[in-house]
Design an enzyme around this catalytic site. Sequence first.
Site, PDB file in Angstrom:
ATOM      1  N   THR A 129       0.974  -1.366   0.101  1.00  4.02           N
ATOM      2  CA  THR A 129       0.147   0.014   0.189  1.00  4.02           C
ATOM      3  C   THR A 129       0.885   1.245  -0.029  1.00  4.02           C
ATOM      4  OG1 THR A 129      -0.262  -0.110   2.637  1.00  4.02           O
ATOM      5  CG2 THR A 129      -1.945  -1.025   1.065  1.00  4.02           C
ATOM      6  N   TYR A 153      12.698  -6.722   5.032  1.00  4.00           N
ATOM      7  CA  TYR A 153      12.900  -8.061   4.152  1.00  4.00           C
ATOM      8  C   TYR A 153      14.027  -7.944   3.436  1.00  4.00           C
ATOM      9  CZ  TYR A 153      10.701  -5.453   0.304  1.00  4.00           C
ATOM     10  OH  TYR A 153      10.455  -4.426  -0.777  1.00  4.00           O
ATOM     11  N   ASN A 162      -4.418  -9.093  -2.662  1.00  5.10           N
ATOM     12  CA  ASN A 162      -2.964  -9.172  -2.453  1.00  5.10           C
ATOM     13  C   ASN A 162      -2.626 -10.572  -1.535  1.00  5.10           C
ATOM     14  OD1 ASN A 162      -1.417  -7.876  -4.261  1.00  5.10           O
ATOM     15  ND2 ASN A 162      -1.305  -6.087  -2.727  1.00  5.10           N
ATOM     16  N   TYR A 163      -3.178 -11.571  -1.913  1.00  5.53           N
ATOM     17  CA  TYR A 163      -3.143 -12.923  -1.059  1.00  5.53           C
ATOM     18  C   TYR A 163      -1.651 -13.528  -1.067  1.00  5.53           C
ATOM     19  CZ  TYR A 163      -3.943 -17.498   0.720  1.00  5.53           C
ATOM     20  OH  TYR A 163      -3.750 -18.636   1.236  1.00  5.53           O
ATOM     21  N   GLY A 177       1.142  -4.481  -9.831  1.00  8.12           N
ATOM     22  CA  GLY A 177      -0.340  -4.550  -9.184  1.00  8.12           C
ATOM     23  C   GLY A 177      -0.429  -3.089  -8.435  1.00  8.12           C
ATOM     24  N   ASP A 178       0.720  -2.815  -7.495  1.00  7.83           N
ATOM     25  CA  ASP A 178       0.567  -1.828  -6.875  1.00  7.83           C
ATOM     26  C   ASP A 178       0.694  -0.587  -7.608  1.00  7.83           C
ATOM     27  OD1 ASP A 178       0.866  -3.647  -4.755  1.00  7.83           O
ATOM     28  OD2 ASP A 178       3.134  -3.105  -4.530  1.00  7.83           O
TER      29      ASP A 178
HETATM   30  P1  ADP Z   1       0.503  -8.142  -9.816  1.00 10.26           P
HETATM   31  O1  ADP Z   1       1.559  -7.362  -9.712  1.00 10.26           O
HETATM   32  O2  ADP Z   1      -0.789  -7.948  -8.734  1.00 10.26           O
HETATM   33  O3  ADP Z   1       0.509  -9.676  -9.869  1.00 10.26           O
HETATM   34  P2  ADP Z   1      -0.449  -8.026 -12.672  1.00 10.26           P
HETATM   35  O4  ADP Z   1       0.707  -8.932 -12.990  1.00 10.26           O
HETATM   36  O5  ADP Z   1      -1.926  -8.331 -13.081  1.00 10.26           O
HETATM   37  O6  ADP Z   1      -0.787  -7.669 -11.001  1.00 10.26           O
HETATM   38  O7  ADP Z   1      -0.059  -6.624 -13.184  1.00 10.26           O
HETATM   39  C1  ADP Z   1      -0.929  -5.644 -13.147  1.00 10.26           C
HETATM   40  C2  ADP Z   1      -0.832  -4.427 -14.180  1.00 10.26           C
HETATM   41  O8  ADP Z   1       0.479  -4.314 -14.383  1.00 10.26           O
HETATM   42  C3  ADP Z   1      -1.460  -5.180 -15.277  1.00 10.26           C
HETATM   43  O9  ADP Z   1      -2.806  -4.891 -15.257  1.00 10.26           O
HETATM   44  C4  ADP Z   1      -1.049  -4.435 -16.485  1.00 10.26           C
HETATM   45  O10 ADP Z   1      -1.192  -3.008 -16.571  1.00 10.26           O
HETATM   46  C5  ADP Z   1       0.594  -4.218 -15.888  1.00 10.26           C
HETATM   47  N1  ADP Z   1       1.430  -5.676 -16.419  1.00 10.26           N
HETATM   48  C6  ADP Z   1       1.850  -6.555 -15.809  1.00 10.26           C
HETATM   49  N2  ADP Z   1       2.515  -7.279 -16.525  1.00 10.26           N
HETATM   50  C7  ADP Z   1       2.535  -6.788 -17.842  1.00 10.26           C
HETATM   51  C8  ADP Z   1       3.206  -7.092 -19.033  1.00 10.26           C
HETATM   52  N3  ADP Z   1       3.950  -8.250 -19.389  1.00 10.26           N
HETATM   53  N4  ADP Z   1       3.073  -6.289 -20.261  1.00 10.26           N
HETATM   54  C9  ADP Z   1       2.394  -5.131 -19.908  1.00 10.26           C
HETATM   55  N5  ADP Z   1       1.873  -4.715 -18.737  1.00 10.26           N
HETATM   56  C10 ADP Z   1       2.013  -5.596 -17.786  1.00 10.26           C
END
Ligand code: ADP
Length: 321
Positions: free
Chosen positions: A34, A88, A169-170, A261-262
């Site tokens: 966050t 960490y 965010n699990y 994601g953040d």
């Molecule tokens: P988290 O970081 O929570 O695992 P995601 O992997 O779903 O979340 O990615 C969050 C956002 O980051 C996606 O909705 C997109 O906007 C961007 N993103 C992540 N991976 C890619 C990628 N390979 N190419 C382009 N955008 C990406």
Amino acid sequence: MKLAALGEVMVELAPQQGQGTAVPLLAQSYAGDTYNTSIYMARSGVAVSYATLLGDDPYSEQMLHSMAAEGIDTAAIEQLPGRCPGLYTIRNNADGERQFTYWRGESPARELFLDDARRERLASRLRQMDCLYLSGITLAIMAPQAREHLLAFLAEFRRGGGRVAFDSNYRPRLWGSARDAQQAVDAVLQQSDIALLTLEDEQLLWGDRTAGKCLERNGRYHLGELVLKRGPEPVLLQYDGTLSALEVPPVSDIVDTTGAGDAFNAGYLAARLCGGEPEAAVAAGNRCAAQVIRYRGAIIPAAQFTPCLEKGTGQGALARA
Ligand code: ADP
């Protein structure tokens, strides 16, 4: 429009780039889900306050300075005497995968919402906000009793017209069992207006086989807007009775997707707080995440970051009800 994010900031020790030695030099910084979102929101020009508990050690002091330098309001943060924040480390395995090790069992942030007097002081700050943002990690580090207090506060906050945004965010190792996590996440989603979920986490926590199943299951909540992030796959947005699949523009030279994601959440919430419609907010989320994944680490240097809002957004679409 003002948002407060709730959670934990930790000291991060990460190997410096280019270090090939068995015992690498570690670079120290600060991060937390966050908190990362708060940084990119502040850099995008949105009024953000961070709510946590810190110690009174030099690292906590430095965190407060860093937040102030980023333009994050720290008035809701209290410092517990004799305590120090969680820590960490990141290791690069032989196969290039990043491995995280945590020392956060005694982090002051775990006591958020626990003590009566401190909780009342925090609540009086949070009542001044338009929107609160928290995550499954915020829930995971809190004692069950403190989570009950948080839920009661979220209900009160929404009755007063405030909005609640939540990212599940699990992180399994932070929970006693998946059942505990499901119960806590379910209770918060019942008090949420905006859900910013990631399909991978949803599948891990609930076993959803497809994105469709995930949306269907979340249909039981009274969410004003539901965003389902799926890495490079189109973002699914459920809003106003309509489901849209919104393309993620391709990103070249991806270096590290930590914090994607953040960063997405920061772009999305910043756009919504500035009056952008949800579809435009998804585009802002993608723009924000696209910048972050082209650098190593969850927080990229301020000089490399371009605010992700488009000029001329409307007036407070997220205004208090
Ligand atoms: P988290 O970081 O929570 O695992 P995601 O992997 O779903 O979340 O990615 C969050 C956002 O980051 C996606 O909705 C997109 O906007 C961007 N993103 C992540 N991976 C890619 C990628 N390979 N190419 C382009 N955008 C990406």
